[in-house]
Design a protein around this motif. Structure first.
Motif, short mmCIF file in Angstrom:
data_model
loop_
_atom_site.label_atom_id
_atom_site.label_comp_id
_atom_site.label_asym_id
_atom_site.label_seq_id
_atom_site.Cartn_x
_atom_site.Cartn_y
_atom_site.Cartn_z
N VAL A 198 0.79 -1.17 0.10
CA VAL A 198 0.05 0.25 -0.07
C VAL A 198 0.84 1.35 -0.21
O VAL A 198 0.46 2.32 -0.66
N LYS A 199 1.80 1.09 0.72
CA LYS A 199 2.80 2.41 0.92
C LYS A 199 3.67 2.72 -0.61
O LYS A 199 3.36 3.92 -1.08
N ALA A 201 -8.59 7.64 -2.58
CA ALA A 201 -8.66 6.47 -2.80
C ALA A 201 -10.39 5.93 -2.71
O ALA A 201 -11.01 6.58 -1.96
N ALA A 233 0.81 3.98 -2.75
CA ALA A 233 0.62 5.38 -2.80
C ALA A 233 1.59 6.36 -3.64
O ALA A 233 1.28 7.27 -4.14
N THR A 240 -7.38 6.88 -6.67
CA THR A 240 -7.03 5.57 -6.86
C THR A 240 -8.01 4.59 -6.70
O THR A 240 -8.83 4.82 -5.68
N VAL A 269 -3.98 9.54 -0.16
CA VAL A 269 -4.11 9.32 -1.39
C VAL A 269 -5.69 9.38 -1.38
O VAL A 269 -6.23 8.56 -0.81
N LEU A 323 -4.86 3.71 2.23
CA LEU A 323 -4.33 4.73 1.14
C LEU A 323 -4.67 5.95 1.90
O LEU A 323 -4.02 7.02 1.28
N SER A 325 0.99 6.10 -7.20
CA SER A 325 -0.31 6.81 -7.67
C SER A 325 -0.17 8.37 -7.64
O SER A 325 -0.86 8.99 -8.18
#
Length: 267
Positions: A20-21, A98, A24, A154, A96, A91, A27
């Motif tokens: 996930v990091k 999301a 991010a 995202t 981010v 996120l 994205s």
């Protein structure tokens, strides 16, 4: 251009925060659609609810979940709820924008219910059984995804599809990612697994051309050969390249975008 990333349940179990990091970070430069698995978590929750998961073996040696009506309820709850929203929240915590959807939303993933399936029983005999609530993805509609991408989101997609009668179906995450990537003509389809790539004779193969897949497919294990076949179809149908790579390392998405793993290209 759009990048489609798919991570299987094992990779997520081992490295969700790392995936996930890195998603991010990517994205912020690219439009990203993330398709997640999570079968192991579905199994765990099913058992806690007193529903014993069922698995079947295909004649090709591929083990898969058998989804009856009770299992479908758990599958939808866990995939669309727990896993999908956990990823979205992580996120959001990284600033981010999301949004989480399933393939049923906006009829993003249209599937055909498998009326009958052939399995191999514990005695090694082939049997035909009812297909349950497992589907084969036949089409991806990208209207909702494109709308959300254009708004800067995202997108996190759970592999749940709908058939022509509105029935929810469990679908394979790799199939879902392939269908979405080809419909979007993605620049990259990244498939993150718990191994470094496609391994033949104990060596990671750096590149596979789509024209050579039929010749080498028997050398690849049952779980991976389906990914390779879908990768070959994807590049033949407009995706620039597919990378099958490890999801259990630091910066797995960037690593795959840099070509580390197995790159499948048209040719």
């Amino acid at each position: 251009m759009v990048i489609v990333v798919k991570a299987g349940g094992r990779a997520l179990n081992k490295n969700m925060d790392g995936i996930v990091k890195n998603l991010a970070e990517v994205s912020r430069r690219e439009k990203v659609v993330f398709v997640h698995g999570g079968g192991d978590i579905v199994t765990e929750i099913s058992k806690k609810l007193g529903i014993e998961p069922k698995f079947v073996m295909s004649p090709e040696g591929i083990r898969s979940r058998y989804t009856d009506e009770k299992e479908l309820e758990v599958y939808v709850m866990v995939m669309a709820g727990k896993i999908n929203k956990t990823i979205v929240s992580k996120l959001l915590a990284l600033n981010v924008p999301a949004v989480g959807i399933t393939g049923a939303d906006g009829q993003t993933l249209l599937a055909e219910r498998k009326k009958r399936i052939v399995i191999v029983d514990e005695r090694g005999r082939k049997r035909v059984i009812d297909g349950g609530y497992t589907g084969k993805v036949i089409k991806a509609e990208t209207g909702l995804i494109q709308l959300l991408l254009d708004k800067g989101f995202t997108i996190v997609v759970a592999p749940i599809a709908v058939d022509s009668e509105g029935t929810l179906l469990n679908v394979d995450g790799d199939q879902a990612a392939y269908a979405i990537a080809t419909a979007l003509k993605a620049s990259n389809l990244i498939i993150l697994t718990d191994v470094e790539g496609v391994i033949i004779d104990n060596v990671v193969v750096p590149e596979i051309k789509s024209s050579s897949i039929e010749r080498i497919i028997e050398k690849i294990g049952p779980g991976m050969n389906r990914k390779v076949m879908l990768a070959g179809k994807a590049v033949e149908e407009g995706v620039d390249r597919v990378v099958i790579a490890s999801g259990v390392i630091d910066n797995p998405v960037t690593n795959a975008l840099n070509g580390k793993g197995t790159v499948v290209v048209k040719g």
